[in-house]
Design a protein around this motif. Structure first.
Motif, PDB file in Angstrom:
ATOM      1  N   GLY A   1       0.709  -1.292   0.010  1.00 32.85           N
ATOM      2  CA  GLY A   1       0.199  -0.055  -0.118  1.00 32.85           C
ATOM      3  C   GLY A   1       0.763   1.275  -0.003  1.00 32.85           C
ATOM      4  N   ALA A   2       1.883   1.443   0.801  1.00 33.74           N
ATOM      5  CA  ALA A   2       2.611   2.378   0.977  1.00 33.74           C
ATOM      6  C   ALA A   2       3.456   2.691  -0.213  1.00 33.74           C
ATOM      7  CB  ALA A   2       3.494   2.205   2.262  1.00 33.74           C
TER       8      ALA A   2
ATOM      9  N   LEU B   1       2.721   1.647  -3.371  1.00 37.08           N
ATOM     10  CA  LEU B   1       1.916   1.942  -4.523  1.00 37.08           C
ATOM     11  C   LEU B   1       1.634   3.549  -4.425  1.00 37.08           C
ATOM     12  CD1 LEU B   1      -0.478  -1.104  -4.864  1.00 37.08           C
ATOM     13  CD2 LEU B   1       1.061  -0.261  -6.517  1.00 37.08           C
ATOM     14  N   TYR B   2       1.114   3.942  -3.223  1.00 41.86           N
ATOM     15  CA  TYR B   2       0.977   5.289  -2.985  1.00 41.86           C
ATOM     16  C   TYR B   2       2.088   6.280  -3.250  1.00 41.86           C
ATOM     17  CZ  TYR B   2      -0.471   9.641  -0.736  1.00 41.86           C
ATOM     18  OH  TYR B   2      -0.931  10.837  -0.554  1.00 41.86           O
ATOM     19  N   GLY B   3       3.440   5.886  -2.950  1.00 40.94           N
ATOM     20  CA  GLY B   3       4.635   6.438  -3.293  1.00 40.94           C
ATOM     21  C   GLY B   3       4.707   6.787  -4.848  1.00 40.94           C
ATOM     22  N   SER B   4       4.790   5.450  -5.674  1.00 42.88           N
ATOM     23  CA  SER B   4       4.893   5.507  -6.819  1.00 42.88           C
ATOM     24  C   SER B   4       3.888   6.354  -7.514  1.00 42.88           C
ATOM     25  CB  SER B   4       4.838   4.052  -7.318  1.00 42.88           C
ATOM     26  OG  SER B   4       5.850   3.228  -6.559  1.00 42.88           O
ATOM     27  N   TYR B   5       2.528   6.255  -7.459  1.00 44.87           N
ATOM     28  CA  TYR B   5       1.690   7.109  -7.967  1.00 44.87           C
ATOM     29  C   TYR B   5       2.069   8.588  -7.690  1.00 44.87           C
ATOM     30  CZ  TYR B   5      -2.760   8.889  -9.433  1.00 44.87           C
ATOM     31  OH  TYR B   5      -3.863   9.496 -10.014  1.00 44.87           O
ATOM     32  N   GLY B   6       2.429   8.982  -6.478  1.00 47.06           N
ATOM     33  CA  GLY B   6       2.713  10.329  -6.330  1.00 47.06           C
ATOM     34  C   GLY B   6       3.994  10.728  -7.154  1.00 47.06           C
TER      35      GLY B   6
ATOM     36  N   THR C   1      -1.526   2.837 -15.092  1.00 43.06           N
ATOM     37  CA  THR C   1      -2.075   2.319 -13.862  1.00 43.06           C
ATOM     38  C   THR C   1      -1.494   0.610 -13.802  1.00 43.06           C
ATOM     39  OG1 THR C   1      -3.999   3.539 -13.257  1.00 43.06           O
ATOM     40  CG2 THR C   1      -4.085   1.621 -12.115  1.00 43.06           C
TER      41      THR C   1
END
Length: 412
Positions: free
Chosen positions: A27-28, A30-35, A56
């Motif tokens: 979760g962390a 994926l959130y960081g990569s998207y950011g 995505t």
């Protein structure tokens, strides 16, 4: 159904903490990569570099690199390979890989904790080379932008931390092994002590019974009235033997056993021991010299057992004889002398033997003393023991085998 059951059984073996960690990292990251793919500030750009569009679907590679960590303890090297491969492919596609590099670092840490130092360093260098080359080749932030700069430091920290944890585990394991070895050694020593006690009690009791039974059988046709004395001696010896056996075996019982534990025999019981030898037909004298002092429990028991074994040997092997027991208290040692007037000749080779002399030596050596055994100065057989009054703490006598230049008899 059997395949499904096997999968369920295999899944249940996975530690829950590894599943939770892998899901949290997924979760962390994926959130960081998207950011990283959708920055909110223009300051993120340097040198005119523009971030490519990150679909995505590409984030599936980040998820694979993270979810593989579920099995990092079971197959650490394989998980490292999968995680590095997924992060490398993600990097080679031209996407910013700062967050995605964390998953291979966690896998590398696990490998380092389960490998030797050389292997940990080798895996670290290999991981750094693969991820570093891929990052430099297609980094949208420039050859040395983004995670390229911190990748060597991340790798070094992870490998060093893994090696430190591995060394700590090895140290704890060595302490645990040493404790287990000490426990086994103490158990073996206790078993040996109990075996010695059983040998001494049984040998003394059975020797007395054997002699008295032989006397009864011999005088029964001519002097039946004398049989009563032999039977009484047998009864007394068997009663004392059973009492000591109960005392010894009590140490093997549960702590909540209601039966009372008898005190270990010592020099205070020597008068009873001498009286038993006399009832067995061995005329025995007993003298004590010097100022009597309280003895350590180990020395007290060793002295009793040495005298008991010596008298047992005399009853069994000396033939018609008398014995003299002397107990001398000196300033630093207890001197024991048991001399009989029997045959005092070594047994014929191959005629059999026992462990009496060896047991006496071991008892004496255990408290820092010595035992000498052999023909007496005026014939017969002599056992001379020297036991330190302090239990062997400062005597300096630690030899397990005493040095005696005289030829020893082969009494058991």
């Amino acid at each position: 159904m059997s395949g499904v059951g096997a999968v369920r059984q295999w899944w249940h073996k996975v530690p829950a903490r590894d599943v939770v960690l892998a899901l949290a990292v997924t979760g962390a990251l994926l959130y960081g990569s998207y950011g990283e793919a959708h920055p909110s500030t223009a300051a993120y750009f340097h040198g005119g570099h523009h971030l490519p569009y990150t679909p995505t679907a590409a984030l599936i590679l980040v998820a694979v690199a993270c979810l593989a960590l579920i099995w990092r303890r079971r197959w650490p090297v394989a998980v490292l390979g999968v995680s590095v491969a997924a992060a490398t492919i993600y990097t080679l596609l031209g996407y910013v890989n700062g967050a995605a590099l964390v998953a291979p670092m966690i896998a590398l840490y696990t490998v380092a904790t389960q490998s030797s130092i050389r292997q940990a360093v080798a895996y670290g260098l290999g991981t750094l080379a693969v991820l570093g080359v891929a990052s430099i080749a297609v980094n949208p932030l420039g050859p040395f932008g983004g995670g390229v700069v911190i990748l060597p430091f991340m790798t070094a920290v992870v490998v060093i931390a893994g090696i430190a944890v591995a060394n700590r585990r090895a140290y704890v394991d060595s302490i645990r092994d040493r404790a287990e070895q000490d426990a086994r050694r103490r158990l073996d020593e206790e078993r040996l002590r109990i075996a010695r006690e059983l040998h001494d009690v049984v040998a003394h009791t059975m020797a007395t019974i054997n002699v008295q039974a032989g006397v009864a059988a011999h005088v029964l046709p001519t002097h039946p009235e004398a049989v009563a004395e032999s039977l009484q001696a047998i009864k007394t010896a068997s009663k004392e033997g059973l009492r000591e056996l109960r005392a010894i075996l009590n140490v093997l019982r549960q702590a909540d056993d209601a039966d009372p534990t008898q005190p270990a025999p010592g020099t205070a019981q020597l008068e009873d021991l001498i009286a038993g030898a006399r009832r067995a037909g061995l005329e025995t004298t007993f003298t004590v010299t010097g100022q009597q002092v309280p003895l350590p429990a180990t020395v007290d028991l060793a002295a009793y057992r040495i005298i008991q074994e010596s008298l047992t040997n005399t009853i069994r092997h000396a033939g018609p004889a008398t014995a003299a027991v002397s107990l001398g208290y000196h300033h630093d040692e207890l001197r024991i002398d048991v001399i009989d007037t029997g045959r005092g000749q070594p047994a014929v080779a191959g005629s059999g033997g026992g462990h009496g002399l060896a047991g006496m030596r071991e008892r004496a050596a255990a408290v820092g003393g010595t035992v000498e055994a052999g023909p007496g100065p005026a014939g017969g057989f002599r056992v001379a023991a020297r036991l330190p009054l302090d239990g062997g703490h400062d005597t300096g006598h630690h030899d397990t085998e005493p040095h005696d230049t005289r030829q020893e008899g082969a009494r058991p």
